[in-house]
Design a protein around this motif. Structure first.
Motif, PDB file in Angstrom:
ATOM      1  N   ARG A  90      31.675  26.655  10.244  1.00  0.00           N
ATOM      2  CA  ARG A  90      31.922  27.479   9.061  1.00  0.00           C
ATOM      3  C   ARG A  90      30.625  27.910   8.368  1.00  0.00           C
ATOM      4  NH1 ARG A  90      35.832  28.273  11.305  1.00  0.00           N
ATOM      5  NH2 ARG A  90      37.805  27.216  11.099  1.00  0.00           N
ATOM      6  N   ASP A 109      34.818  25.984  15.267  1.00  0.00           N
ATOM      7  CA  ASP A 109      35.072  25.259  14.020  1.00  0.00           C
ATOM      8  C   ASP A 109      33.921  25.410  13.024  1.00  0.00           C
ATOM      9  OD1 ASP A 109      37.515  24.299  14.951  1.00  0.00           O
ATOM     10  OD2 ASP A 109      36.602  22.499  15.830  1.00  0.00           O
ATOM     11  N   LYS A 131      33.298  35.966   9.818  1.00  0.00           N
ATOM     12  CA  LYS A 131      34.038  36.263  11.058  1.00  0.00           C
ATOM     13  C   LYS A 131      34.523  37.687  11.050  1.00  0.00           C
ATOM     14  CE  LYS A 131      35.323  31.543  11.788  1.00  0.00           C
ATOM     15  NZ  LYS A 131      36.231  30.578  12.176  1.00  0.00           N
TER      16      LYS A 131
END
Length: 142
Positions: A115, A113, A142
């Motif tokens: 970021r 989760d 990512k």
């Protein structure tokens, strides 16, 4: 016929730095923090502009990363150029004046989760003087 191609040192790995800091006469450029699976790999470059200098990155309990939820992570592997070592040991190398040297910290078991990196600390020594380089609010790619 022999053809020689000369590439200026500054053009090698010349991507745009996200953030730059100068500490103890060494420039540190943070290039990225990238998530792959549950591992975040943060890559930076260090350059000593005036002379050769010894650099040591400290491992467990020193260099660390905090994600955007406040979770703290210790590096599992430290890299300077072609040297690497586990988080429990520091790793050292020589920074050659004017040569951009790759630094890498790998952090495992990072929340998927996450970021952003709220804070990233590279801690160690330059020429046996304490070193703390802190980068803040770095997006995780990512």
């Amino acid at each position: 016929m022999v053809l020689f191609v000369f590439v200026p040192l500054n053009s090698v790995n010349a991507g745009e730095a996200l953030q730059t800091q100068k500490v103890n006469k060494v420039s540190f450029e943070l290039m990225e923090c990238q998530l792959s699976g549950k591992t975040v790999r943060c890559i930076a470059y260090a350059t000593s502009g005036d002379r050769d200098r010894g650099l040591k990155l400290a491992g467990y309990g020193n260099s660390k990363m905090y994600d955007d939820a406040g979770n703290e992570y210790q590096p599992t592997t430290l890299h300077i150029a072609n040297k690497n070592g586990p988080n429990s040991h520091g790793i050292g190398s020589m920074l050659i004046s004017g040569v951009r040297t790759k630094l890498q910290l790998d952090f495992e078991n990072v929340s998927t989760d996450a970021r952003a990196v709220s804070r990233l600390d590279f801690k160690g020594k330059v020429d046996n003087k304490p070193l703390l380089v802190t980068f803040r609010n770095v997006p995780i790619t990512k």
